[in-house]
Design an enzyme around this catalytic site. Sequence first.
Site, PDB file in Angstrom:
ATOM      1  N   CYS A  80      50.513  60.168  80.405  1.00  0.00           N
ATOM      2  CA  CYS A  80      50.499  61.588  81.164  1.00  0.00           C
ATOM      3  C   CYS A  80      49.130  62.002  81.287  1.00  0.00           C
ATOM      4  CB  CYS A  80      51.139  62.482  79.773  1.00  0.00           C
ATOM      5  SG  CYS A  80      51.124  64.414  80.219  1.00  0.00           S
ATOM      6  N   CYS A  88      47.631  69.117  76.759  1.00  0.00           N
ATOM      7  CA  CYS A  88      48.867  69.548  75.999  1.00  0.00           C
ATOM      8  C   CYS A  88      48.784  68.883  74.779  1.00  0.00           C
ATOM      9  CB  CYS A  88      50.150  68.863  76.654  1.00  0.00           C
ATOM     10  SG  CYS A  88      51.557  69.043  75.818  1.00  0.00           S
ATOM     11  N   CYS A  91      51.862  65.689  72.702  1.00  0.00           N
ATOM     12  CA  CYS A  91      51.847  64.166  72.340  1.00  0.00           C
ATOM     13  C   CYS A  91      50.484  63.824  71.650  1.00  0.00           C
ATOM     14  CB  CYS A  91      52.092  63.368  73.466  1.00  0.00           C
ATOM     15  SG  CYS A  91      53.645  63.432  74.249  1.00  0.00           S
ATOM     16  N   CYS A 177      56.844  66.359  82.474  1.00  0.00           N
ATOM     17  CA  CYS A 177      56.593  65.788  80.991  1.00  0.00           C
ATOM     18  C   CYS A 177      57.065  64.520  80.959  1.00  0.00           C
ATOM     19  CB  CYS A 177      57.291  66.941  80.125  1.00  0.00           C
ATOM     20  SG  CYS A 177      57.075  66.148  78.107  1.00  0.00           S
ATOM     21  N   GLN A 234      69.260  67.237  67.007  1.00  0.00           N
ATOM     22  CA  GLN A 234      68.308  66.089  67.235  1.00  0.00           C
ATOM     23  C   GLN A 234      67.933  66.116  68.460  1.00  0.00           C
ATOM     24  OE1 GLN A 234      66.851  64.559  64.922  1.00  0.00           O
ATOM     25  NE2 GLN A 234      67.644  65.114  63.006  1.00  0.00           N
ATOM     26  N   TYR A 263      71.786  72.311  54.130  1.00  0.00           N
ATOM     27  CA  TYR A 263      71.071  72.837  55.456  1.00  0.00           C
ATOM     28  C   TYR A 263      71.738  72.026  56.393  1.00  0.00           C
ATOM     29  CZ  TYR A 263      67.556  73.052  51.884  1.00  0.00           C
ATOM     30  OH  TYR A 263      66.502  73.371  50.579  1.00  0.00           O
ATOM     31  N   ASP A 334      69.054  67.872  54.398  1.00  0.00           N
ATOM     32  CA  ASP A 334      68.585  67.801  55.733  1.00  0.00           C
ATOM     33  C   ASP A 334      67.563  68.911  55.867  1.00  0.00           C
ATOM     34  OD1 ASP A 334      67.720  67.016  58.225  1.00  0.00           O
ATOM     35  OD2 ASP A 334      69.438  67.278  59.146  1.00  0.00           O
ATOM     36  N   CYS A 361      62.165  64.892  57.816  1.00  0.00           N
ATOM     37  CA  CYS A 361      61.168  64.932  59.157  1.00  0.00           C
ATOM     38  C   CYS A 361      59.829  65.209  58.809  1.00  0.00           C
ATOM     39  CB  CYS A 361      61.563  66.031  60.295  1.00  0.00           C
ATOM     40  SG  CYS A 361      61.553  67.726  59.753  1.00  0.00           S
TER      41      CYS A 361
END
Length: 405
Positions: A80, A88, A91, A177, A234, A263, A334, A361
Amino acid sequence: MAEPVDDQAEPLTIGPVAVGPIAHGGHFVARHEGRVVFVRHALPGERVMIAVTDISQPSYWRGDAIEILDPSPDRIQPACPISGPGGCGGCDFQHVDPAAQRRLKAEVLAEQLRRLAGLELRVPVEEVPFDGRTGDGRTGDGLGWRTRMRYLFDDAGHPGLRAHRSHQVIALPPEGCRIAAPAIGRPATGTTGGEVIGVDAADGVHWLPGGRQETITEHAVGRDWEVSGDGFWQVHPAAADLLATTVLEGLQPDAGEKAFDLYCGVGLFTGALVDAGCRVIGVESSGAAVAAARRNLADAGSRARFQTSRVDRALGAPRGRSALPGSTDLVVLDPPRSGAGRKVVEQIVRRRPRAIAYVACDPAALARDLGYLQKQAYELVSLRAFDLFPMTQHFECVAILRPSS
């Protein structure tokens, strides 16, 4: 928001600086004249020149590697053109070979487990292939996987994404993107200051202007799932099935067992447990998500019940109609990126479940909560990590815990 060095002067450039290990957060640790500098767009072992971008903290600075004097063998040409310094912020690792990205994430996980949970573990971060729903079925290059995108529009109406730690909108390149699913890689020109959400769902591609509500359909664990277009699901096309399967493999539920799905969102793990023969109570603070969960699992009848509540309040409620039972066999957690926290962990442990599945996460929040669980006589019996967010610092973990023997 970062505090710039001085927006009226030339940016402060320092170096050459030797880059050290990766740190949690998508940057690398360097030192310049005794001061810690957290550097993006670098790699361990490199010598770089750094543009300092933030001096707001007395104990450390932030910066971008703007010139690579001695490149790492793990460095690649970013796919990218807007992913580098000043570009950006989506990433973190476009400049890193995908296999090396997974090794770096494994180092972050190991460091957090050691520092916050006292666990000496080396867990590989697994590559996750995906099918061709989002394009050509590519795997291995870390591109084309993200099925939900939120785009902003700059003052000229060009679509873009935010810069790192900033409200500035960076206009997309012509190719769009690169981590987005091809069908949603670039929206049409929009209104200045507006936003649009692109979703590549099981039922097709959706473009949702800011503020517009729309229900979409996803598919996982043999079921269709009704989800709000701007709600949580997800974003990796393989994630829902993979995480649900991993949770079931870890918990090994028996028909007739009781479970909490905390959750619970729109009910993914509840559905997987119900289909395994369990009776499940799901708890979620979003009323819209709970309404969707009830519709999604209407066929389960009394085997799937849902409460709209904060998890800590539901677990701590006095005995009554809204209280969760005082015991359960299984628990799925979660939580959001901030984790479950000490209070929720203690409330769960009082129920003495025979097994807990923790879907995380954020490795720091996971490690902290694993430390709490260990103090409450639960031990980690398995931990897997999945690269569900290639080209970024993020990854997902599933931990299974059981009472200490």
